[in-house]
Motif scaffolding. Structure first.
Motif: not given
Ligand code: GLP
Length: 259
Positions: A160, A137, A65-66, A131, A166, A139-140, A164, A201
């Motif tokens: 975001t 969001h 996706l990204d 996800g 972590r 993808g991004f 991320n 979520k």
């Molecule tokens: C990132 C990715 C997304 C993903 C989201 C959620 O931002 N680009 O594609 O859906 O994280 O991450 P997680 O599945 O770790 O909660």
């Protein structure tokens, strides 16, 4: 509307979605998978590894996706590395058939359109794993992304980047930009499978499935898709108003339809 399947654990979600992918590859050994990163799809990839033992996945094609912009593909947290480590190597996919958007800042003006052309040349994505970010969001595609958007550069929101962080030594190390398939790109896949786990979520899932169609919650775009499946655990389903109906519909689904 999307079909909502409420499962008791991420492992059960993984088993369900992996079975659908095995069915797809059984029909078409060169099927095109849309691959998501993040923690959420990992149970799918793990279950697929078990279920696909004995199934030849070497012809399967994939499009991530990204990707982050400005970190090298060799960086352990680039999505190119994550896809190689979590998907390509464990599943025995052919690395030449699995693509990740090019996050090289020097090529960013052209890499989005190149990626769109590569997806089209492959005949489009058959099954897109998704996800969802806590801000909704896909993808991004951060809030405000056009439903018609194509693969392009985006600026990550502060939320975001915090979510991320972590994966990086510190918040400062999280890239500020990314290249992502657009919502319009994602909507062209033939089957969307969105997964979400955990209470964090729940609001995003409720907005995506039952909220108004709005670019402010990019995942609500799935409401425009004729074949979207949402697989969630109890916590992620906890704000869905129609949860009882979704359970009833799933329990009474005509046999043999798959997801
Ligand atoms: C990132 C990715 C997304 C993903 C989201 C959620 O931002 N680009 O594609 O859906 O994280 O991450 P997680 O599945 O770790 O909660």
């Amino acid at each position: 509307m999307a079909e909502v399947v409420i499962v008791s654990s991420p492992e059960d979600a993984g088993t369900l979605v992996a079975a659908e992918i095995v069915r797809l590859v059984g029909r078409d050994p060169q099927a095109v998978l849309g691959l998501a990163t993040g923690s959420t799809p990992l149970p799918v990839y793990r279950a697929l590894r078990k279920q696909a033992a004995g199934v030849d996945l070497s012809g399967v094609r994939g499009f991530a996706l990204d990707e982050y912009v400005g970190i090298a593909p060799e960086h352990p947290e680039s999505y190119a590395s994550v896809i190689r480590r979590e998907v390509v190597e464990p599943l025995g996919l052919d690395p030449k058939l699995v693509h990740v958007p090019d996050g090289d800042p020097e090529r960013i003006a052209v890499s989005g359109e190149e990626y769109e052309r590569a997806i089209e040349a492959a005949g489009g994505v058959d099954l897109q794993i998704l996800g969802i970010g806590t801000d909704g969001h896909l993808g991004f595609n951060e809030p405000g992304s056009s439903f018609a958007s194509r693969t392009r550069v985006k600026t990550l929101t502060a939320q975001t980047r915090r979510d991320n962080a972590r994966f990086f030594p510190s918040l400062d190390d999280v890239p500020r930009h990314c290249i992502t398939q657009g919502l319009g790109t994602i909507l062209r896949a033939r089957h969307l499978v969105l997964l979400a786990f955990g209470a964090g979520k729940a609001a995003a899932v409720a907005g995506a499935v039952e909220g108004p169609l709005t670019a402010s919650l990019p995942a609500s775009a799935i409401q425009l898709h004729p074949h979207a499946t949402v697989v969630v655990d109890e916590e992620a389903a906890s704000q869905l108003r129609m949860a009882e109906y979704y359970r009833y519909a799933w329990e009474n689904k005509p046999a043999g339809q798959g997801l």
